[in-house]
Enzyme design. Structure first.
Site, PDB file in Angstrom:
ATOM      1  N   HIS A  62       2.173 -40.886 -56.451  1.00 30.40           N
ATOM      2  CA  HIS A  62       2.035 -42.130 -57.210  1.00 30.40           C
ATOM      3  C   HIS A  62       2.870 -42.101 -58.491  1.00 30.40           C
ATOM      4  O   HIS A  62       3.534 -43.079 -58.840  1.00 30.40           O
ATOM      5  CB  HIS A  62       0.550 -42.357 -57.534  1.00 30.40           C
ATOM      6  CG  HIS A  62       0.266 -43.639 -58.238  1.00 30.40           C
ATOM      7  ND1 HIS A  62      -0.032 -43.702 -59.576  1.00 30.40           N
ATOM      8  CD2 HIS A  62       0.244 -44.920 -57.787  1.00 30.40           C
ATOM      9  CE1 HIS A  62      -0.224 -44.959 -59.921  1.00 30.40           C
ATOM     10  NE2 HIS A  62      -0.060 -45.721 -58.859  1.00 30.40           N
ATOM     11  N   PHE A  97      12.999 -48.307 -73.609  1.00 26.00           N
ATOM     12  CA  PHE A  97      12.156 -47.613 -72.636  1.00 26.00           C
ATOM     13  C   PHE A  97      11.236 -46.652 -73.377  1.00 26.00           C
ATOM     14  O   PHE A  97      11.618 -45.542 -73.724  1.00 26.00           O
ATOM     15  CB  PHE A  97      13.022 -46.857 -71.621  1.00 26.00           C
ATOM     16  CG  PHE A  97      12.227 -46.202 -70.530  1.00 26.00           C
ATOM     17  CD1 PHE A  97      11.709 -46.956 -69.493  1.00 26.00           C
ATOM     18  CD2 PHE A  97      12.006 -44.836 -70.537  1.00 26.00           C
ATOM     19  CE1 PHE A  97      10.977 -46.356 -68.478  1.00 26.00           C
ATOM     20  CE2 PHE A  97      11.276 -44.222 -69.534  1.00 26.00           C
ATOM     21  CZ  PHE A  97      10.764 -44.980 -68.500  1.00 26.00           C
ATOM     22  N   GLN A 125      -1.937 -35.520 -58.576  1.00 23.33           N
ATOM     23  CA  GLN A 125      -1.845 -34.723 -57.357  1.00 23.33           C
ATOM     24  C   GLN A 125      -1.142 -35.467 -56.215  1.00 23.33           C
ATOM     25  O   GLN A 125      -0.971 -34.910 -55.140  1.00 23.33           O
ATOM     26  CB  GLN A 125      -3.263 -34.351 -56.911  1.00 23.33           C
ATOM     27  CG  GLN A 125      -4.090 -33.685 -57.987  1.00 23.33           C
ATOM     28  CD  GLN A 125      -3.988 -32.180 -57.927  1.00 23.33           C
ATOM     29  OE1 GLN A 125      -3.830 -31.618 -56.867  1.00 23.33           O
ATOM     30  NE2 GLN A 125      -4.076 -31.535 -59.074  1.00 23.33           N
ATOM     31  N   THR A 126      -0.757 -36.723 -56.455  1.00 20.39           N
ATOM     32  CA  THR A 126      -0.136 -37.531 -55.401  1.00 20.39           C
ATOM     33  C   THR A 126       1.241 -38.010 -55.859  1.00 20.39           C
ATOM     34  O   THR A 126       1.581 -37.905 -57.037  1.00 20.39           O
ATOM     35  CB  THR A 126      -1.011 -38.766 -55.091  1.00 20.39           C
ATOM     36  OG1 THR A 126      -0.998 -39.634 -56.230  1.00 20.39           O
ATOM     37  CG2 THR A 126      -2.446 -38.364 -54.760  1.00 20.39           C
ATOM     38  N   SER A 184       1.998 -49.416 -66.295  1.00 17.06           N
ATOM     39  CA  SER A 184       3.450 -49.316 -66.472  1.00 17.06           C
ATOM     40  C   SER A 184       4.229 -50.006 -65.358  1.00 17.06           C
ATOM     41  O   SER A 184       5.345 -50.478 -65.584  1.00 17.06           O
ATOM     42  CB  SER A 184       3.858 -47.844 -66.575  1.00 17.06           C
ATOM     43  OG  SER A 184       3.324 -47.285 -67.761  1.00 17.06           O
ATOM     44  N   GLU A 218       3.645 -52.835 -64.077  1.00 18.23           N
ATOM     45  CA  GLU A 218       3.730 -54.266 -64.380  1.00 18.23           C
ATOM     46  C   GLU A 218       4.633 -54.582 -65.575  1.00 18.23           C
ATOM     47  O   GLU A 218       4.959 -55.746 -65.825  1.00 18.23           O
ATOM     48  CB  GLU A 218       2.335 -54.830 -64.649  1.00 18.23           C
ATOM     49  CG  GLU A 218       1.431 -54.869 -63.436  1.00 18.23           C
ATOM     50  CD  GLU A 218       0.832 -53.521 -63.047  1.00 18.23           C
ATOM     51  OE1 GLU A 218       0.486 -53.358 -61.859  1.00 18.23           O
ATOM     52  OE2 GLU A 218       0.713 -52.623 -63.910  1.00 18.23           O
TER      53      GLU A 218
END
Length: 164
Positions: free
Chosen positions: A94, A119, A91-92, A62, A64
């Site tokens: 990101h 979108f 868990q991060t 996503s 890119e």
């Protein structure tokens, strides 16, 4: 006063669409793609990749999507672009970076180029939620295609506002 609305009837000059699909979480994105194709086909669009109405562009993830979408939008070849992806919280942090940058990038492309960019990147907490939105309960891909059809039609209807 004039009222402008999109229409779902096939136009005299066929629409051209691009679908930008993220490969990451392809279990979800392939289902979204299937929903898009079903909707477009039922509204008279030739979804065959060998045809002339829909181009399919696969990207790694996503993040890119905006770069490729911008290149397509500035080409002037498309009436609308549908962006499909799935970003699932882990868990991060990101998730926040990818989802936020994808959303900002896609929104900027539409406003900068005047090309409708849909979108269609799911942002969910779990894979189960993503799958529910991609076909188990309903397929959001269908809705993304409907948005593209309506916006492509609306932009054509509004074209006289920018001419001459």
């Amino acid at each position: 006063m004039t009222v402008y609305e999109g229409s779902f009837t096939p136009p005299a000059r066929p629409f051209r669409f691009a679908l930008v699909i993220a490969r990451f979480n392809d279990l979800v994105t392939e289902k979204l793609l299937s929903g898009c194709q079903d909707c477009l086909k039922r509204h008279g669009i030739d979804v065959d990749p060998a045809g002339t109405q829909v181009d399919y562009i696969w990207v790694p993830g996503s993040f890119e999507v905006p770069l490729v979408t911008r290149k397509l939008a500035v080409s002037g070849q498309y009436d609308a672009i549908i962006c499909l992806g799935a970003v699932i919280r882990g868990q991060t942090p990101h998730f926040d970076f990818v989802a936020g940058e994808a959303a900002k990038g896609i929104a900027a492309i539409a406003s900068q180029t005047g090309v409708p960019v849909i979108f269609g990147i799911l942002t969910t907490d779990t894979m189960q939620q993503a799958l529910e939105r991609a076909g188990i309960k309903s397929n959001h891909g269908w809705g993304y295609a409907m948005n593209a059809l309506e916006m492509a039609s609306l932009m054509r209807a509004m074209a006289p506002l920018t001419e001459g």
